[in-house]
Design a protein around this motif. Structure first.
Motif, PDB file in Angstrom:
ATOM      1  N   ALA A 247       1.071  -1.279   0.215  1.00 57.05           N
ATOM      2  CA  ALA A 247       0.127  -0.534  -0.174  1.00 57.05           C
ATOM      3  C   ALA A 247       1.124   1.492  -0.208  1.00 57.05           C
ATOM      4  O   ALA A 247       1.650   1.310   0.708  1.00 57.05           O
ATOM      5  CB  ALA A 247      -0.955   0.459   0.929  1.00 57.05           C
ATOM      6  N   LEU A 248       0.342   2.215  -0.651  1.00 54.45           N
ATOM      7  CA  LEU A 248       1.010   4.284  -0.583  1.00 54.45           C
ATOM      8  C   LEU A 248       0.332   4.590   0.196  1.00 54.45           C
ATOM      9  O   LEU A 248      -0.841   4.915   0.310  1.00 54.45           O
ATOM     10  CB  LEU A 248       1.309   3.869  -1.832  1.00 54.45           C
ATOM     11  CG  LEU A 248       1.977   3.390  -2.721  1.00 54.45           C
ATOM     12  CD1 LEU A 248       2.457   4.082  -4.759  1.00 54.45           C
ATOM     13  CD2 LEU A 248       3.539   3.631  -2.885  1.00 54.45           C
ATOM     14  N   CYS A 249       1.040   5.354   0.934  1.00 54.67           N
ATOM     15  CA  CYS A 249       0.744   6.025   1.618  1.00 54.67           C
ATOM     16  C   CYS A 249       0.020   7.115   0.792  1.00 54.67           C
ATOM     17  O   CYS A 249       0.303   7.407  -0.695  1.00 54.67           O
ATOM     18  CB  CYS A 249       2.005   7.462   2.409  1.00 54.67           C
ATOM     19  SG  CYS A 249       3.420   8.180   1.015  1.00 54.67           S
ATOM     20  N   PRO A 250      -0.782   8.431   1.285  1.00 52.68           N
ATOM     21  CA  PRO A 250      -1.268   9.769   0.251  1.00 52.68           C
ATOM     22  C   PRO A 250      -0.517  10.142  -0.401  1.00 52.68           C
ATOM     23  O   PRO A 250      -0.831  10.721  -1.465  1.00 52.68           O
ATOM     24  CB  PRO A 250      -2.051   9.907   1.392  1.00 52.68           C
ATOM     25  CG  PRO A 250      -2.077   9.075   2.149  1.00 52.68           C
ATOM     26  CD  PRO A 250      -1.341   8.192   2.813  1.00 52.68           C
TER      27      PRO A 250
ATOM     28  N   CYS B 200       5.802   7.157   0.731  1.00 52.97           N
ATOM     29  CA  CYS B 200       6.400   5.346   1.432  1.00 52.97           C
ATOM     30  C   CYS B 200       5.574   4.454   0.555  1.00 52.97           C
ATOM     31  O   CYS B 200       4.191   4.205   0.287  1.00 52.97           O
ATOM     32  CB  CYS B 200       6.105   6.034   2.739  1.00 52.97           C
ATOM     33  SG  CYS B 200       6.379   7.231   3.721  1.00 52.97           S
ATOM     34  N   LEU B 201       5.933   3.297   0.626  1.00 58.58           N
ATOM     35  CA  LEU B 201       5.144   2.862   0.717  1.00 58.58           C
ATOM     36  C   LEU B 201       5.786   1.222   1.737  1.00 58.58           C
ATOM     37  O   LEU B 201       6.452   0.791   2.206  1.00 58.58           O
ATOM     38  CB  LEU B 201       6.216   1.444  -0.942  1.00 58.58           C
ATOM     39  CG  LEU B 201       5.193   0.354  -0.931  1.00 58.58           C
ATOM     40  CD1 LEU B 201       4.734   0.727  -2.126  1.00 58.58           C
ATOM     41  CD2 LEU B 201       5.824  -0.727  -1.750  1.00 58.58           C
TER      42      LEU B 201
ATOM     43  N   CYS C 111      -2.541 -10.857   5.773  1.00 59.93           N
ATOM     44  CA  CYS C 111      -1.891 -10.625   4.285  1.00 59.93           C
ATOM     45  C   CYS C 111      -2.470  -9.308   3.411  1.00 59.93           C
ATOM     46  O   CYS C 111      -3.343  -9.503   1.974  1.00 59.93           O
ATOM     47  CB  CYS C 111      -2.904 -11.741   3.834  1.00 59.93           C
ATOM     48  SG  CYS C 111      -5.092 -11.641   4.535  1.00 59.93           S
ATOM     49  N   TYR C 112      -2.828  -8.117   4.212  1.00 59.57           N
ATOM     50  CA  TYR C 112      -3.308  -6.853   4.143  1.00 59.57           C
ATOM     51  C   TYR C 112      -2.916  -5.928   4.433  1.00 59.57           C
ATOM     52  O   TYR C 112      -2.800  -6.236   5.153  1.00 59.57           O
ATOM     53  CB  TYR C 112      -5.409  -7.335   3.981  1.00 59.57           C
ATOM     54  CG  TYR C 112      -5.863  -6.627   2.697  1.00 59.57           C
ATOM     55  CD1 TYR C 112      -6.049  -6.615   1.649  1.00 59.57           C
ATOM     56  CD2 TYR C 112      -6.307  -5.021   3.439  1.00 59.57           C
ATOM     57  CE1 TYR C 112      -6.911  -5.374   1.128  1.00 59.57           C
ATOM     58  CE2 TYR C 112      -6.989  -4.243   2.890  1.00 59.57           C
ATOM     59  CZ  TYR C 112      -7.358  -4.407   1.488  1.00 59.57           C
ATOM     60  OH  TYR C 112      -8.223  -3.592   0.640  1.00 59.57           O
ATOM     61  N   ILE C 113      -2.913  -4.510   4.112  1.00 57.91           N
ATOM     62  CA  ILE C 113      -2.440  -3.418   4.508  1.00 57.91           C
ATOM     63  C   ILE C 113      -2.784  -2.311   3.730  1.00 57.91           C
ATOM     64  O   ILE C 113      -3.452  -2.249   2.081  1.00 57.91           O
ATOM     65  CB  ILE C 113      -1.617  -3.397   4.619  1.00 57.91           C
ATOM     66  CG1 ILE C 113      -0.197  -2.401   5.346  1.00 57.91           C
ATOM     67  CG2 ILE C 113      -0.481  -3.443   3.174  1.00 57.91           C
ATOM     68  CD1 ILE C 113       0.757  -2.920   5.781  1.00 57.91           C
ATOM     69  N   SER C 114      -3.184  -1.416   4.609  1.00 58.30           N
ATOM     70  CA  SER C 114      -4.300  -0.561   3.613  1.00 58.30           C
ATOM     71  C   SER C 114      -3.513   0.919   5.133  1.00 58.30           C
ATOM     72  O   SER C 114      -3.115   0.488   5.896  1.00 58.30           O
ATOM     73  CB  SER C 114      -5.480  -0.230   4.160  1.00 58.30           C
ATOM     74  OG  SER C 114      -6.155  -0.281   5.303  1.00 58.30           O
ATOM     75  N   VAL C 115      -3.265   1.983   4.658  1.00 59.57           N
ATOM     76  CA  VAL C 115      -3.155   3.525   5.335  1.00 59.57           C
ATOM     77  C   VAL C 115      -4.220   4.440   5.123  1.00 59.57           C
ATOM     78  O   VAL C 115      -5.239   4.183   3.640  1.00 59.57           O
ATOM     79  CB  VAL C 115      -2.114   4.403   4.156  1.00 59.57           C
ATOM     80  CG1 VAL C 115      -1.861   5.448   5.328  1.00 59.57           C
ATOM     81  CG2 VAL C 115      -1.129   2.806   3.731  1.00 59.57           C
ATOM     82  N   THR C 116      -5.146   4.799   5.978  1.00 57.31           N
ATOM     83  CA  THR C 116      -6.119   6.321   5.763  1.00 57.31           C
ATOM     84  C   THR C 116      -6.101   7.004   4.879  1.00 57.31           C
ATOM     85  O   THR C 116      -4.685   7.518   5.305  1.00 57.31           O
ATOM     86  CB  THR C 116      -6.465   6.315   7.913  1.00 57.31           C
ATOM     87  OG1 THR C 116      -4.860   7.046   8.272  1.00 57.31           O
ATOM     88  CG2 THR C 116      -6.842   5.010   8.474  1.00 57.31           C
ATOM     89  N   GLU C 117      -6.737   7.929   4.676  1.00 51.93           N
ATOM     90  CA  GLU C 117      -6.882   8.989   3.860  1.00 51.93           C
ATOM     91  C   GLU C 117      -5.651   9.567   4.563  1.00 51.93           C
ATOM     92  O   GLU C 117      -5.474  10.806   3.513  1.00 51.93           O
ATOM     93  CB  GLU C 117      -8.322   9.313   3.513  1.00 51.93           C
ATOM     94  CG  GLU C 117      -8.543  10.103   2.550  1.00 51.93           C
ATOM     95  CD  GLU C 117      -9.161  10.702   1.607  1.00 51.93           C
ATOM     96  OE1 GLU C 117      -9.546  11.810   0.977  1.00 51.93           O
ATOM     97  OE2 GLU C 117     -10.247   9.672   1.845  1.00 51.93           O
ATOM     98  N   ASP C 118      -5.440  10.193   5.791  1.00 49.29           N
ATOM     99  CA  ASP C 118      -4.926  11.353   6.917  1.00 49.29           C
ATOM    100  C   ASP C 118      -3.624  10.285   6.264  1.00 49.29           C
ATOM    101  O   ASP C 118      -2.953  11.918   7.115  1.00 49.29           O
ATOM    102  CB  ASP C 118      -5.288  11.625   7.440  1.00 49.29           C
ATOM    103  CG  ASP C 118      -6.145  10.651   8.138  1.00 49.29           C
ATOM    104  OD1 ASP C 118      -5.581   9.342   8.527  1.00 49.29           O
ATOM    105  OD2 ASP C 118      -7.014  11.036  10.008  1.00 49.29           O
ATOM    106  N   GLY C 119      -3.040  10.000   6.318  1.00 49.40           N
ATOM    107  CA  GLY C 119      -2.296   9.424   6.646  1.00 49.40           C
ATOM    108  C   GLY C 119      -1.469   8.719   7.503  1.00 49.40           C
ATOM    109  O   GLY C 119      -0.450   8.812   8.260  1.00 49.40           O
ATOM    110  N   LYS C 120      -2.189   8.475   8.780  1.00 44.87           N
ATOM    111  CA  LYS C 120      -1.633   8.818   9.955  1.00 44.87           C
ATOM    112  C   LYS C 120      -1.726   7.485  10.867  1.00 44.87           C
ATOM    113  O   LYS C 120      -1.329   6.960  11.588  1.00 44.87           O
ATOM    114  CB  LYS C 120      -3.574   9.560  10.727  1.00 44.87           C
ATOM    115  CG  LYS C 120      -2.690  11.254  10.582  1.00 44.87           C
ATOM    116  CD  LYS C 120      -3.865  11.844  11.324  1.00 44.87           C
ATOM    117  CE  LYS C 120      -3.510  13.367  11.746  1.00 44.87           C
ATOM    118  NZ  LYS C 120      -4.941  14.239  11.905  1.00 44.87           N
ATOM    119  N   TRP C 121      -2.213   6.634  10.148  1.00 45.46           N
ATOM    120  CA  TRP C 121      -2.495   5.177  10.519  1.00 45.46           C
ATOM    121  C   TRP C 121      -2.471   3.838   9.468  1.00 45.46           C
ATOM    122  O   TRP C 121      -2.879   4.391   8.642  1.00 45.46           O
ATOM    123  CB  TRP C 121      -4.243   4.766  11.343  1.00 45.46           C
ATOM    124  CG  TRP C 121      -4.814   5.921  11.797  1.00 45.46           C
ATOM    125  CD1 TRP C 121      -5.455   6.455  12.158  1.00 45.46           C
ATOM    126  CD2 TRP C 121      -4.046   5.967  13.376  1.00 45.46           C
ATOM    127  NE1 TRP C 121      -5.326   7.657  12.929  1.00 45.46           N
ATOM    128  CE2 TRP C 121      -4.218   7.584  14.083  1.00 45.46           C
ATOM    129  CE3 TRP C 121      -3.272   5.736  14.473  1.00 45.46           C
ATOM    130  CZ2 TRP C 121      -4.587   7.625  15.402  1.00 45.46           C
ATOM    131  CZ3 TRP C 121      -3.097   5.973  15.804  1.00 45.46           C
ATOM    132  CH2 TRP C 121      -3.219   7.041  16.329  1.00 45.46           C
TER     133      TRP C 121
END
Length: 351
Positions: free
Chosen positions: A52-55, A59-60, A97-107
């Motif tokens: 997952a890329l940060c917003p 960062c990857l 098996c999965y990773i995501s980043v919140t839209e504000d990039g904080k979590w």
């Protein structure tokens, strides 16, 4: 360092590989011709399966899908897209098996399939991770003795409002909504899918009013109305991912909504196809339109690239296959190119 042309779309690919093998690949697709190539690659991670890329794209985030699960943070060179390891943290769970980043990039949110748990990490300076702020372990089982002997958290996705994190647990036949309270996950709602469904991945429609879940074991998609103020899903429809008369074994895998909001795609492993649905713009319900061969085996993951390209990762035939999306009806046409890559399982466009 090799550079990329302005007419190329860049994307990262995660794979199943050992730490001494190339595992994360930066690839390029020529928007004019459709031809693909590997720009560079890196070693050093066991099974860097999901990315997952940060917003801001700097960062990857990468999961190491092993018994001792890890999240790794790479700083991306804006000029070359070369990756530099910045940080790594244990997930304290097996087989993330999965990773995501919140839209504000904080979590950063991760799900651990084998141990049936989910995590939250706060994002600090330069995209590095603070100490884990949440670890929630699911309990229970489903009706399928082979696949649902215990919880299997298969994905965790922030909702459009950023208030909630939505988990698909394949082992429990549940979609669990958590409130993200400054990095703590507080159970908000639990919704049961039909027994034996095996919910896997969820996507939100661009209008944020609808959401769609692909159910791996029943080979279905569930359409929902979503109330983001209340964090509540209401079931609209269950529809098969397979063509009528399909008799072979298989499991569905991935799901995407087109940016225009008119088309939804889902992948079938076994049938080795991508199904196209048209989305009713009034109700959010789906109509199956056509099935397209992925020209490979086991389409575990696919993604939509700028320029109207759908790119499939065929895990067991070791290739990426690109299709042009018709802007009028969403139908897919193979553009004639493949890229050979060992055991690809995740595609993330650099946008």
């Amino acid at each position: 360092m090799e550079t990329t042309a302005t007419n190329e779309v860049l994307f990262y690919t995660g794979t199943y590989a050992s730490a001494d093998q190339p595992g994360i690949f930066l690839c390029a697709l020529n928007k004019d011709t459709g031809e693909m190539r590997i720009v560079n690659h890196m070693e050093g991670v066991d099974n860097p399966s999901y990315l997952a890329l940060c917003p801001d794209g700097n960062c990857l985030y990468v999961v190491s899908e092993t018994d001792q699960g890890e999240v790794l943070v790479y700083r991306r060179d804006a000029a070359t897209s070369e990756l530099h390891l910045m940080d790594r943290k244990l997930t304290k769970g097996a087989s993330p098996c999965y990773i995501s980043v919140t839209e504000d990039g904080k979590w950063v949110l991760t799900s651990n399939y084998s141990s049936g748990s989910v995590n939250v990490f706060p994002v600090g300076d330069q995209g590095t991770l603070g100490e884990m702020s949440a670890l929630v372990e699911h309990t229970g089982r489903g009706q399928n003795d082979d696949r649902q002997e215990g919880p299997h958290a298969h994905s965790i996705q922030p909702d459009p409002s950023g208030q909630y994190a939505v988990v698909c647990d394949l082992g429990l036949d549940q979609i669990i909504v958590y409130r993200n309270e400054e990095g703590r996950l507080v159970t908000h709602r639990e919704m049961n899918q039909p027994p034996g469904s095996g919910p896997r991945h969820l996507v939100f429609h661009p209008n944020s009013k609808w959401a769609y879940v692909i159910n791996e074991l029943s080979n279905t998609v569930t359409a929902f109305m979503y109330d983001q103020r209340r964090g509540e899903f209401t079931t609209l429809q269950h529809i098969s991912t397979l063509p009528e008369g399909h008799n072979g074994e298989g499991t569905s895998a991935d799901i995407r909504v087109s940016p225009c909001g008119r088309f939804l795609y889902a992948s079938n492993r076994g049938d080795d196809s991508i199904v196209l649905y048209h989305i009713d713009q009034e109700s959010g319900e789906l109509e199956a339109i056509e099935w397209t061969s992925t020209i490979g085996q086991t389409p575990r993951n696919f993604n939509l690239l700028p320029g109207g390209i759908l790119l499939v990762a065929n895990q067991d035939s070791n290739n990426l296959v690109a299709f042009q999306i018709d802007g009028e009806d969403g139908r897919l046409t193979h553009n004639g190119f493949k890229l050979e890559l060992s055991r690809p399982v995740c595609i993330v466009p650099v946008v």
